[in-house]
Scaffold this motif. Structure first.
Motif, PDB file in Angstrom:
ATOM      1  N   SER A  26      21.201  56.781 -17.670  1.00 42.79           N
ATOM      2  CA  SER A  26      21.612  55.515 -16.818  1.00 42.79           C
ATOM      3  C   SER A  26      21.336  54.198 -17.408  1.00 42.79           C
ATOM      4  O   SER A  26      20.545  53.811 -18.477  1.00 42.79           O
ATOM      5  CB  SER A  26      20.578  55.798 -15.525  1.00 42.79           C
ATOM      6  OG  SER A  26      21.047  54.536 -14.559  1.00 42.79           O
ATOM      7  N   ARG A  70      32.053  45.689 -19.419  1.00 44.36           N
ATOM      8  CA  ARG A  70      31.327  47.046 -19.276  1.00 44.36           C
ATOM      9  C   ARG A  70      31.754  47.636 -18.157  1.00 44.36           C
ATOM     10  O   ARG A  70      32.373  46.978 -17.193  1.00 44.36           O
ATOM     11  CB  ARG A  70      29.675  46.511 -18.935  1.00 44.36           C
ATOM     12  CG  ARG A  70      29.574  45.687 -17.784  1.00 44.36           C
ATOM     13  CD  ARG A  70      28.174  44.869 -17.642  1.00 44.36           C
ATOM     14  NE  ARG A  70      27.136  46.251 -17.472  1.00 44.36           N
ATOM     15  CZ  ARG A  70      25.810  46.027 -17.689  1.00 44.36           C
ATOM     16  NH1 ARG A  70      25.625  44.904 -17.956  1.00 44.36           N
ATOM     17  NH2 ARG A  70      25.125  47.046 -17.512  1.00 44.36           N
ATOM     18  N   ASP A  71      31.713  48.884 -18.207  1.00 43.78           N
ATOM     19  CA  ASP A  71      32.386  49.843 -17.254  1.00 43.78           C
ATOM     20  C   ASP A  71      30.943  50.607 -16.729  1.00 43.78           C
ATOM     21  O   ASP A  71      30.666  51.771 -17.625  1.00 43.78           O
ATOM     22  CB  ASP A  71      33.307  50.884 -17.442  1.00 43.78           C
ATOM     23  CG  ASP A  71      33.828  51.696 -16.657  1.00 43.78           C
ATOM     24  OD1 ASP A  71      33.197  51.974 -15.953  1.00 43.78           O
ATOM     25  OD2 ASP A  71      35.190  52.252 -16.789  1.00 43.78           O
ATOM     26  N   SER A  72      30.337  50.383 -15.619  1.00 41.71           N
ATOM     27  CA  SER A  72      29.219  50.916 -15.452  1.00 41.71           C
ATOM     28  C   SER A  72      29.199  52.342 -15.088  1.00 41.71           C
ATOM     29  O   SER A  72      28.409  53.220 -15.276  1.00 41.71           O
ATOM     30  CB  SER A  72      28.252  50.092 -14.158  1.00 41.71           C
ATOM     31  OG  SER A  72      27.968  49.050 -14.765  1.00 41.71           O
ATOM     32  N   ALA A  73      30.301  52.748 -14.606  1.00 40.11           N
ATOM     33  CA  ALA A  73      30.594  54.015 -13.990  1.00 40.11           C
ATOM     34  C   ALA A  73      30.692  55.006 -15.398  1.00 40.11           C
ATOM     35  O   ALA A  73      30.454  56.151 -15.044  1.00 40.11           O
ATOM     36  CB  ALA A  73      31.887  54.027 -13.113  1.00 40.11           C
ATOM     37  N   LYS A  74      31.117  54.455 -16.439  1.00 41.75           N
ATOM     38  CA  LYS A  74      31.247  55.128 -17.666  1.00 41.75           C
ATOM     39  C   LYS A  74      30.053  55.106 -18.692  1.00 41.75           C
ATOM     40  O   LYS A  74      29.936  55.547 -19.732  1.00 41.75           O
ATOM     41  CB  LYS A  74      32.526  54.827 -18.241  1.00 41.75           C
ATOM     42  CG  LYS A  74      33.787  55.312 -17.490  1.00 41.75           C
ATOM     43  CD  LYS A  74      35.073  54.935 -18.303  1.00 41.75           C
ATOM     44  CE  LYS A  74      36.375  55.441 -17.520  1.00 41.75           C
ATOM     45  NZ  LYS A  74      37.641  55.193 -18.147  1.00 41.75           N
ATOM     46  N   ASN A  75      29.177  54.251 -18.202  1.00 38.26           N
ATOM     47  CA  ASN A  75      27.979  53.628 -18.979  1.00 38.26           C
ATOM     48  C   ASN A  75      28.623  53.353 -20.418  1.00 38.26           C
ATOM     49  O   ASN A  75      27.905  53.610 -21.387  1.00 38.26           O
ATOM     50  CB  ASN A  75      27.307  54.845 -19.399  1.00 38.26           C
ATOM     51  CG  ASN A  75      26.299  55.213 -18.040  1.00 38.26           C
ATOM     52  OD1 ASN A  75      26.385  54.298 -17.004  1.00 38.26           O
ATOM     53  ND2 ASN A  75      25.263  56.181 -18.082  1.00 38.26           N
TER      54      ASN A  75
END
Length: 114
Positions: A26, A70-75
């Motif tokens: 995460s 950044r793409d938080s859903a894709k880390n």
């Protein structure tokens, strides 16, 4: 925190590359992500950073040419590099700041030919 960069390669001056940095686990607890680079015989220099809120900062040498996202859903964190110059040749490292610590990936080579 484990970081893995990809997307480096050889490109002609004026070309573009997009680097990716995959974060294992995460991203909670990571305050900011960034990119640094190190040319042969030189120190590692700051390139760009993005906070958890999406605020970005760039070094003067890349501002207007590079874009961090950044793409938080894709880390995953990206560095879009446009209008590349031979001086951009370096190993590019992804970084993650957790407050007291900064982690780096293993790096990816970017070579810009003139």
């Amino acid at each position: 925190v484990h970081l893995v960069e990809s997307g480096g390669g050889l490109v002609q001056a004026g070309g573009s590359l997009r680097l990716s940095c995959a974060v294992s686990g995460s991203m909670i607890g990571i305050n900011g992500m960034g990119w640094y680079r190190q040319a042969p015989g030189k120190q590692r220099d700051f390139v760009a950073t993005i906070t958890h809120r999406g605020d970005t900062v760039y070094s003067a040498s890349v501002k207007g040419r590079f874009a961090i996202s950044r793409d938080s859903a894709k880390n995953t964190v990206y560095l879009q590099m446009n209008n590349l110059k031979p001086d951009d040749t370096a190993v590019y490292y992804c970084s993650a700041d957790t407050g007291p610590s900064r982690f780096f990936g293993q790096g990816t080579q970017v070579t810009v030919s003139s």
